[in-house]
Design a protein around this motif. Sequence first.
Motif, PDB file in Angstrom:
ATOM      1  N   ARG A 235     -47.158 -21.831  19.054  1.00 59.68           N
ATOM      2  CA  ARG A 235     -46.880 -22.084  20.467  1.00 59.68           C
ATOM      3  C   ARG A 235     -46.016 -20.970  21.053  1.00 59.68           C
ATOM      4  O   ARG A 235     -45.148 -20.414  20.364  1.00 59.68           O
TER       5      ARG A 235
ATOM      6  N   MET B  64     -49.873  -9.995   0.983  1.00 59.33           N
ATOM      7  CA  MET B  64     -50.765 -10.404   2.064  1.00 59.33           C
ATOM      8  C   MET B  64     -51.662 -11.503   1.523  1.00 59.33           C
ATOM      9  O   MET B  64     -51.951 -11.513   0.318  1.00 59.33           O
ATOM     10  N   THR B  65     -52.128 -12.367   2.385  1.00 56.71           N
ATOM     11  CA  THR B  65     -53.024 -13.417   1.930  1.00 56.71           C
ATOM     12  C   THR B  65     -54.212 -12.814   1.160  1.00 56.71           C
ATOM     13  O   THR B  65     -54.585 -13.305   0.095  1.00 56.71           O
TER      14      THR B  65
ATOM     15  N   GLY C  72     -39.831 -12.377   1.475  1.00 56.36           N
ATOM     16  CA  GLY C  72     -41.140 -11.788   1.746  1.00 56.36           C
ATOM     17  C   GLY C  72     -41.806 -12.466   2.914  1.00 56.36           C
ATOM     18  O   GLY C  72     -41.261 -13.410   3.487  1.00 56.36           O
ATOM     19  N   SER C  73     -42.982 -11.976   3.257  1.00 51.62           N
ATOM     20  CA  SER C  73     -43.847 -12.421   4.371  1.00 51.62           C
ATOM     21  C   SER C  73     -43.580 -11.653   5.651  1.00 51.62           C
ATOM     22  O   SER C  73     -44.400 -11.680   6.565  1.00 51.62           O
TER      23      SER C  73
ATOM     24  N   LEU D  24     -40.688 -23.616   1.586  1.00 49.55           N
ATOM     25  CA  LEU D  24     -41.798 -23.002   2.320  1.00 49.55           C
ATOM     26  C   LEU D  24     -42.955 -23.971   2.464  1.00 49.55           C
ATOM     27  O   LEU D  24     -43.139 -24.865   1.621  1.00 49.55           O
TER      28      LEU D  24
ATOM     29  N   ARG E 223     -38.114 -29.683   3.514  1.00 46.45           N
ATOM     30  CA  ARG E 223     -38.001 -28.682   4.573  1.00 46.45           C
ATOM     31  C   ARG E 223     -36.761 -27.840   4.312  1.00 46.45           C
ATOM     32  O   ARG E 223     -35.771 -28.323   3.765  1.00 46.45           O
TER      33      ARG E 223
ATOM     34  N   HIS F 208     -49.900 -21.781   2.591  1.00 49.47           N
ATOM     35  CA  HIS F 208     -50.021 -20.329   2.557  1.00 49.47           C
ATOM     36  C   HIS F 208     -49.700 -19.832   1.157  1.00 49.47           C
ATOM     37  O   HIS F 208     -49.130 -20.556   0.336  1.00 49.47           O
ATOM     38  N   VAL F 209     -50.038 -18.560   0.954  1.00 50.89           N
ATOM     39  CA  VAL F 209     -49.858 -17.946  -0.364  1.00 50.89           C
ATOM     40  C   VAL F 209     -48.395 -18.004  -0.823  1.00 50.89           C
ATOM     41  O   VAL F 209     -48.108 -18.339  -1.973  1.00 50.89           O
TER      42      VAL F 209
ATOM     43  N   PRO G  97     -48.102 -25.955  15.801  1.00 57.27           N
ATOM     44  CA  PRO G  97     -46.815 -25.775  16.499  1.00 57.27           C
ATOM     45  C   PRO G  97     -46.227 -24.367  16.341  1.00 57.27           C
ATOM     46  O   PRO G  97     -45.622 -23.847  17.274  1.00 57.27           O
TER      47      PRO G  97
ATOM     48  N   ALA H 179     -49.770 -25.997  20.778  1.00 59.85           N
ATOM     49  CA  ALA H 179     -49.373 -26.694  19.543  1.00 59.85           C
ATOM     50  C   ALA H 179     -50.413 -27.758  19.182  1.00 59.85           C
ATOM     51  O   ALA H 179     -50.765 -27.926  18.019  1.00 59.85           O
TER      52      ALA H 179
ATOM     53  N   LEU I  43     -36.568 -15.343  14.389  1.00 60.81           N
ATOM     54  CA  LEU I  43     -37.970 -15.431  13.950  1.00 60.81           C
ATOM     55  C   LEU I  43     -38.591 -14.078  13.620  1.00 60.81           C
ATOM     56  O   LEU I  43     -39.733 -14.018  13.179  1.00 60.81           O
TER      57      LEU I  43
ATOM     58  N   ARG J 137     -30.935 -17.317   8.556  1.00 62.73           N
ATOM     59  CA  ARG J 137     -30.147 -18.541   8.775  1.00 62.73           C
ATOM     60  C   ARG J 137     -29.073 -18.680   7.694  1.00 62.73           C
ATOM     61  O   ARG J 137     -27.962 -19.160   7.969  1.00 62.73           O
TER      62      ARG J 137
ATOM     63  N   GLY K 171     -42.365 -15.573   9.674  1.00 67.86           N
ATOM     64  CA  GLY K 171     -43.141 -15.278   8.463  1.00 67.86           C
ATOM     65  C   GLY K 171     -44.595 -15.690   8.577  1.00 67.86           C
ATOM     66  O   GLY K 171     -45.387 -15.436   7.680  1.00 67.86           O
ATOM     67  N   TYR K 172     -44.959 -16.338   9.669  1.00 65.53           N
ATOM     68  CA  TYR K 172     -46.361 -16.696   9.904  1.00 65.53           C
ATOM     69  C   TYR K 172     -47.054 -15.560  10.639  1.00 65.53           C
ATOM     70  O   TYR K 172     -46.506 -15.041  11.625  1.00 65.53           O
TER      71      TYR K 172
HETATM   72  C1  MCA Z   1     -41.788 -27.918  18.210  1.00 63.17           C
HETATM   73  N1  MCA Z   1     -42.430 -28.672  17.358  1.00 63.17           N
HETATM   74  C2  MCA Z   1     -43.552 -29.077  17.964  1.00 63.17           C
HETATM   75  C3  MCA Z   1     -43.571 -28.510  19.257  1.00 63.17           C
HETATM   76  N2  MCA Z   1     -42.467 -27.795  19.373  1.00 63.17           N
HETATM   77  N3  MCA Z   1     -44.546 -29.868  17.575  1.00 63.17           N
HETATM   78  C4  MCA Z   1     -45.554 -30.117  18.426  1.00 63.17           C
HETATM   79  N4  MCA Z   1     -45.617 -29.596  19.667  1.00 63.17           N
HETATM   80  C5  MCA Z   1     -44.648 -28.813  20.137  1.00 63.17           C
HETATM   81  N5  MCA Z   1     -44.730 -28.317  21.356  1.00 63.17           N
HETATM   82  C6  MCA Z   1     -41.941 -29.062  16.022  1.00 63.17           C
HETATM   83  C7  MCA Z   1     -42.405 -28.269  14.874  1.00 63.17           C
HETATM   84  O1  MCA Z   1     -43.610 -28.694  14.336  1.00 63.17           O
HETATM   85  C8  MCA Z   1     -41.287 -28.513  13.864  1.00 63.17           C
HETATM   86  O2  MCA Z   1     -41.313 -29.821  13.366  1.00 63.17           O
HETATM   87  C9  MCA Z   1     -40.106 -28.414  14.725  1.00 63.17           C
HETATM   88  O3  MCA Z   1     -40.551 -28.802  16.014  1.00 63.17           O
HETATM   89  C10 MCA Z   1     -39.505 -27.024  14.732  1.00 63.17           C
HETATM   90  O4  MCA Z   1     -40.556 -26.097  14.827  1.00 63.17           O
HETATM   91  P1  MCA Z   1     -40.345 -24.562  14.773  1.00 63.17           P
HETATM   92  O5  MCA Z   1     -39.415 -24.222  15.883  1.00 63.17           O
HETATM   93  O6  MCA Z   1     -41.634 -23.844  14.713  1.00 63.17           O
HETATM   94  O7  MCA Z   1     -39.676 -24.390  13.375  1.00 63.17           O
HETATM   95  P2  MCA Z   1     -38.647 -23.359  12.981  1.00 63.17           P
HETATM   96  O8  MCA Z   1     -37.362 -24.029  12.702  1.00 63.17           O
HETATM   97  O9  MCA Z   1     -38.617 -22.233  13.945  1.00 63.17           O
HETATM   98  O10 MCA Z   1     -39.278 -22.809  11.630  1.00 63.17           O
HETATM   99  C11 MCA Z   1     -38.716 -21.733  10.980  1.00 63.17           C
HETATM  100  C12 MCA Z   1     -39.275 -21.668   9.566  1.00 63.17           C
HETATM  101  C13 MCA Z   1     -40.809 -21.649   9.641  1.00 63.17           C
HETATM  102  C14 MCA Z   1     -38.798 -22.902   8.778  1.00 63.17           C
HETATM  103  C15 MCA Z   1     -38.744 -20.435   8.936  1.00 63.17           C
HETATM  104  O11 MCA Z   1     -41.200 -20.618  10.526  1.00 63.17           O
HETATM  105  C16 MCA Z   1     -41.474 -21.475   8.304  1.00 63.17           C
HETATM  106  O12 MCA Z   1     -41.565 -22.397   7.508  1.00 63.17           O
HETATM  107  N6  MCA Z   1     -41.986 -20.257   8.007  1.00 63.17           N
HETATM  108  C17 MCA Z   1     -42.658 -19.957   6.762  1.00 63.17           C
HETATM  109  C18 MCA Z   1     -43.926 -19.227   7.016  1.00 63.17           C
HETATM  110  C19 MCA Z   1     -44.656 -18.850   5.738  1.00 63.17           C
HETATM  111  O13 MCA Z   1     -44.585 -19.522   4.724  1.00 63.17           O
HETATM  112  N7  MCA Z   1     -45.365 -17.760   5.778  1.00 63.17           N
HETATM  113  C20 MCA Z   1     -46.117 -17.309   4.633  1.00 63.17           C
HETATM  114  C21 MCA Z   1     -47.379 -16.658   5.111  1.00 63.17           C
HETATM  115  P3  MCA Z   1     -40.383 -30.286  12.161  1.00 63.17           P
HETATM  116  O14 MCA Z   1     -38.975 -30.154  12.672  1.00 63.17           O
HETATM  117  O15 MCA Z   1     -40.768 -31.697  11.891  1.00 63.17           O
HETATM  118  O16 MCA Z   1     -40.668 -29.351  11.048  1.00 63.17           O
HETATM  119  S1  MCA Z   1     -47.416 -14.944   4.661  1.00 63.17           S
HETATM  120  C22 MCA Z   1     -47.961 -14.947   3.097  1.00 63.17           C
HETATM  121  O17 MCA Z   1     -48.191 -15.972   2.476  1.00 63.17           O
HETATM  122  C23 MCA Z   1     -48.013 -13.568   2.487  1.00 63.17           C
HETATM  123  C24 MCA Z   1     -48.907 -13.569   1.286  1.00 63.17           C
HETATM  124  C25 MCA Z   1     -46.605 -13.158   2.046  1.00 63.17           C
HETATM  125  O18 MCA Z   1     -46.351 -11.950   1.931  1.00 63.17           O
HETATM  126  O19 MCA Z   1     -45.805 -14.048   1.804  1.00 63.17           O
END
Ligand code: MCA
Length: 482
Positions: free
Chosen positions: A456, A283-284, A257-258, A180, A207, A184-185, A453, A448, A421, A233, A390-391
């Motif tokens: 987006r 939640m955060t 979670g999230s 993760l 990652r 974030h939290v 990103p 982005a 997603l 996945r 999860g964002y």
């Molecule tokens: C794509 N990328 C770009 C662009 N398009 N960069 C710049 N410009 C663009 N137009 C890049 C991205 O940065 C990324 O880079 C890669 O392409 C793929 O992006 P993306 O499609 O967004 O990634 P994904 O594969 O869909 O990500 C899925 C994921 C991610 C890994 C599950 O969504 C994730 O990590 N989610 C975790 C969210 C989280 O932790 N939430 C907690 C908050 P690169 O390939 O280099 O990475 S909630 C919380 O904290 C509360 C308290 C709770 O309850 O938990």
Amino acid sequence: MGVPPDEVRGRIALRFGERSLTYGELAGAAGALAARLRGAGRVAVWAAPELETAVAVTGVLLAGAAAVPLNPRSGEKELAHIVSDSAPALVLAAPGTELPGALDGLERLDVDASAPAAVPGRTASAGTVSDEDPALIVYTSGTTGPPKGAVLPRRALATTLDALADAWQWTADDVLVHGLPLFHVHGLVLGVLGPLRRGGGVRHLGRFSTEGVARELNAGATMLFGVPTMYHRIAEALPADPELAEALGRARLLVSGSAALPVHDHERIAAATGRRVIERYGMTETLMNTSVRADGEPRAGTVGVPLPGVELRLVEEDGTPITAYDGESVGEIQVRGPNLFTEYLNRPDATAAAFTADGFFRTGDMAVREPDGYVRIVGRKATDLIKSGGYKIGAGEIENALLEHPGVREAAVTGEPDADLGERIVAWIVPADPRAAPGAEELADHVARRLAPHKRPRLVRYLDALPRNDMGKIMKRALTDV
Ligand code: MCA
Ligand code: AMP
């Protein structure tokens, strides 16, 4: 974290790829950093998924200061907002990291993850720090406007992690694997500070990948934390990956979670591995509120029962508490307890609006309670909040960014169901010039670059005009029905 006792000094605390630190080494590196940070107030941390981020946050906490984790992929507008709002004294980053121009005005301190243990007597201690002092300021999106900084006091972190230890029977013998983000939290508090508070270990994948999860769970890790997209996945990969199935089957605890993990993914994972994923709800602003307990019945589609110390109630629209535990009566979840944040930084208006007169936090999540107390989340109040991967993402923030593009006359943003997603961001655009409408990729890049990103649009739809009611308000429901 103080000086670790001898029996834990040699134990691995953190591992990021090939690099790791024992508790003794972490105490040295974080202690050396803390000695330089004493009295710093707020300290920004370039929260890349690497060892230095964990050392930096530990050092900041040890110094009694507050860490402001920065998403290393934040765009210029988002970063500028966070830095001007939180006004950190300096920014911590791994040596060699190239920092963006938005941080130019900040003093930079490189984190030395291999700093030797502090000489006796020079070990930094938090001194007169109180439990109510801020530990973290985590930026979180609302429906409109830029993200708000949730101020999390030290006692909230300690309380939530100890409540989870109770619910999950989480001990020093546990080794967590996760991939993760650390701004974030979920990834930072639960995923890094959690294992450190227990005296266990964390292995970060850099990652997320199903291969990484399989490798670590097959090599002694006991727990996995992930967002539903990651479990989705995993569920997709399982049929063709016996090693992954074996690895998950070995885990002591699989936690999601999230966002909500669809029942279909729960069932596919259970069928292929014999293990049930459990969900916790947080939640955060509140940290963790409920969880399915390790010794409880894992029930897909529910987030379990309130954690120790958390008061949870469901209320009607007018604030009347719902007393029924009938699996049917829907109300907004409100929570109260030592796990809560203290305020949104510089936003007394938003802070006041978030709490009821009797101190409950309004989560905006809608739920029912089953007869045995299990909470089932059924939706959320605000349609302008999107949960993608999860964002949490505010529609208004993206609309504002889109409107800053010269080719966009009008913009509306919605979330649509997405198997991977959870929700995907959809932008509805009225171009300034219909004959030269900006392309979908250009708009995605624009968002982005300015925000991040993950904010987006994944899909852009073009219209001649946005549907509006008599008052001129955009009718988003009509958009999703098109
Ligand atoms: C794509 N990328 C770009 C662009 N398009 N960069 C710049 N410009 C663009 N137009 C890049 C991205 O940065 C990324 O880079 C890669 O392409 C793929 O992006 P993306 O499609 O967004 O990634 P994904 O594969 O869909 O990500 C899925 C994921 C991610 C890994 C599950 O969504 C994730 O990590 N989610 C975790 C969210 C989280 O932790 N939430 C907690 C908050 P690169 O390939 O280099 O990475 S909630 C919380 O904290 C509360 C308290 C709770 O309850 O938990
Ligand atoms: P954030 O504001 O990014 O911290 O996200 C918090 C929100 O994530 C909550 O208000 C919920 O809507 C959602 N959430 C977190 N965990 C779960 C879960 N297990 N099931 C459903 N929704 C969840």
